[in-house]
Design an enzyme around this catalytic site. Structure first.
Site, PDB file in Angstrom:
ATOM      1  CB  CYS A  38      -0.912   0.011   1.240  1.00  0.00           C
ATOM      2  SG  CYS A  38      -1.890  -1.492   1.426  1.00  0.00           S
TER       3      CYS A  38
ATOM      4  N   GLY B  55       2.844  -2.924   3.713  1.00  0.00           N
ATOM      5  CA  GLY B  55       3.706  -4.086   3.805  1.00  0.00           C
ATOM      6  C   GLY B  55       2.953  -5.371   4.041  1.00  0.00           C
TER       7      GLY B  55
END
Length: 631
Positions: free
Chosen positions: A2, A76
């Protein structure tokens, strides 16, 4: 995977405009094309762009926990989140989602800052505690995921996954940092924790930072480091089995995804090892992606095809032209800061190919740093043995004198560049390795700078940071110190930056199983001769993988992605080279001597010298300066 961004006010509960946070996240929409969200409270705003990988429908961000006391935005993957979730459930935590984001929140609620040591994965996140009015920023051990931050004139701190998200904030003054220019020219990238924009910093790998509503801007704290001071006493066979077990676990844990998953396959040792272990663990054919070049001397696609056949993968290959110079502007947009690693071009191409077939791709990044796979590490280990056998004064006088008069031969293979070797041996190991890592040496940089730039820099030299890092390293040998420098300096600044920006630019998540921290810690305990033996780096890994991979994959010379930049500047980009001294953004900065820039361009175009790499550096700096500061 993201993109995150946000604003936090220190010393006041001033409202944060959600539209401003949304504008920051929109600037990095490529990192998260599947969704977005903004959360604000007095004095804080958090924004998120989502690339859905796990729990696709159930883990929107920003995410709250503990009746909303904690709020997080996270970039992550946490690979052990299911084990952590089970442990946290035994401690009374109740979960509403099936993803890893909520596990970080519960872990922080249970263990505070110590939760970081329990997280196995790649991450950068910002976690706000409404009761304490603190913002906690953290970055993973090796720096796989990026995090920029800056203090602004209104007393706030803004943070984001990429520099471009900070640039949309109207209070960020776009002023260049000349020391970052010096760093960039030395190494080809702007290393942590500096940025090309003055006042903007990168949170360094393995560090966290706590911002409090009452108080000034705190300093980051290191929460992880790699220790080379211990040595394993196990024999080679035992170490091979231990290494394979760690590699298998690292690969399998990174194969968890609710979207299509595959791997990059270059045909080298590292990516081939990852594919071999994926094939061993998978019930279906592994999807692999590789690119080849239309110039035989640059092409490794036959090796990739051989591995694909060996493990019956669902292989996708594409041949690209070596002349990709028309994509330079695209690179400048992707990387924001100047970035001179020309292999970013083919890296972008393989990411684009992979994204046509998968959303997650495993890579072979990290083994060279962890297990001594770079030629420069092998040479350094040999040079250190010579240094250890000769007094420093003799080395400085005799070898330094010989090096000064020996003819320069950049065209020759490294073992035949006696001038380089002699000059390196005359210095300390740290100074020699800093020179090996540098792209443009200090003498060349000084000759390029204008008088005003030399005055601005004073006695600042980029190499000093690296030399100090190596001297302070928790290490026992010169090889240890070289690897420590690569893991702490080169890896996050070059390799991981290259892969993160290229993959995220096309909405692809790249995962690096050979950077599992347990593998890094295991490798740091290996005796030197288990890493380098008979002139071969990664000795233990290659020996362990002999049961999977053929000899021509394991023991052929390392190639990597190669780009013919020298030819470009004698052909289609000759005009760009000539413009550096007079018509470029660089010419308007007053950093460089225009005549010196013109001279290197003309020498290169005429074929008298090969300045291709330096001109490429200057061109990428020019493109970055134009975009960031308007030239």
């Amino acid at each position: 995977m993201c993109g995150i961004a946000g604003i936090f006010h220190i010393g006041t509960a001033k409202p944060v405009d959600p539209v401003r946070v949304e504008a920051m996240t929109d600037a990095i929409a490529h990192r998260g094309p599947d969704g977005s969200g903004v959360w604000t409270a007095p004095g804080v705003g958090l924004g998120h762009r989502r690339l859905s990988i796990i729990d696709i429908a159930g883990s929107p961000q920003p995410m709250g926990y503990a009746d909303g006391r904690l709020q997080i935005v996270f970039n992550g993957e946490i690979y052990n989140f299911r084990a952590l979730r089970a442990e946290l459930e035994t401690r009374g935590h109740v979960f509403r989602t099936d993803g890893d984001t909520e596990v970080i929140l519960a872990g922080y609620a249970q263990w505070g800052v110590d939760c970081l040591e329990r997280l196995h994965g790649m991450f950068a996140f910002a976690l706000y505690d409404q009761a304490e009015r603190t913002l906690f920023l953290a970055r993973d051990r090796l720096g796989v995921k990026p995090l920029f931050y800056t203090a602004l004139s209104d007393g706030s701190v803004a943070f984001a996954s990429e520099l471009k998200a900070l640039l949309v904030h109207p209070l960020l003054r776009r002023v260049p940092d000349e020391r970052a220019v010096e760093d960039y020219l030395a190494f080809g990238y702007v290393p942590d924790d500096r940025s090309i924009v003055h006042g903007v910093r990168k949170l360094a790998a393995g560090h966290h930072l706590t911002l409090r509503s009452a108080g000034g801007l705190a300093q980051p704290s290191r929460w992880w480091d790699v220790d080379f001071t211990q040595r394993s006493k196990a024999n080679a066979g035992e170490l091979e089995e231990e290494l394979l077990a760690i590699m298998r676990e690292a690969v399998v844990s990174r194969m968890v995804a609710d979207v299509p998953l595959g791997a990059f396959l270059s045909g080298g040792v590292d990516s081939s090892s990852v594919v071999a272990l994926m094939a061993e663990a998978s019930r279906r054919a592994v999807t692999t992606c590789s690119i080849g070049f239309d110039e035989t001397g640059l092409d490794e696609s036959d090796y990739a095809s051989a591995i694909a056949d060996r493990f019956a993968t669902d292989h996708h290959a594409r041949v690209v032209g070596a002349d990709q110079f028309d994509r330079i502007d695209r690179l400048a947009d992707i990387y924001d800061e100047p970035f001179a690693d020309a292999s970013a071009l083919p890296t972008l191409s393989v990411c684009e190919l992979a994204r046509e077939h998968v959303t997650v791709a495993l890579s072979g990044d990290g083994a060279d740093e962890a297990l001594a796979g770079y030629r420069r590490q092998v040479f350094h280990a040999a040079e250190e043995r010579v240094r250890g056998s000769l007094p420093a004064r003799l080395r400085g006088t005799l070898l330094g004198g010989l090096g000064a008069i020996y003819p320069k031969a950049d065209w020759a293979p490294r073992p035949l560049r006696a001038k380089t070797t002699l000059l390196s041996l005359a210095r300390s190991g740290e100074e020699g390795y800093a020179d090996a890592l540098s792209v443009t040496g200090p003498d060349t940089r000084q000759a390029l700078y204008s008088d005003s730039m030399r005055g601005t820099l004073g006695d600042y030299r980029a190499e000093k940071r690296l030399i100090r890092l190596m001297r302070d390293a928790p290490a026992r040998s010169g090889l240890d110190r070289a690897q420590y420098a690569d893991l702490k300096f080169w890896l996050p600044g070059d390799i991981l930056t290259k892969t993160d920006r290229a993959s995220m630019a096309v909405g692809l998540e790249a995962r690096e199983p050979l950077l599992d921290h347990r593998l890094i810690e295991f490798a740091a305990r290996l005796p030197d001769n288990m890493r380098v033996r008979r002139g071969q780096g990664k000795w233990l890994m290659k020996s362990a993988m002999e049961r999977y991979l053929p000899e021509d994959i394991l023991y052929r010379s390392k190639m990597g992605f190669v780009t013919p930049i020298s030819a470009w500047f004698r052909g289609p980009l000759a005009g760009e080279a000539r413009a550096m001294g007079t018509r470029s953004a660089l010419a308007r900065t007053d950093w460089f001597d225009g005549e010196a820039l013109e001279r290197i361009a003309e020498e290169h175009i005429a074929g008298r010298r090969d300045h291709g790499r330096l001109i490429w550096q200057m061109l990428m700096l020019d493109k970055s300066v134009e975009r960031l500061f308007g030239g």
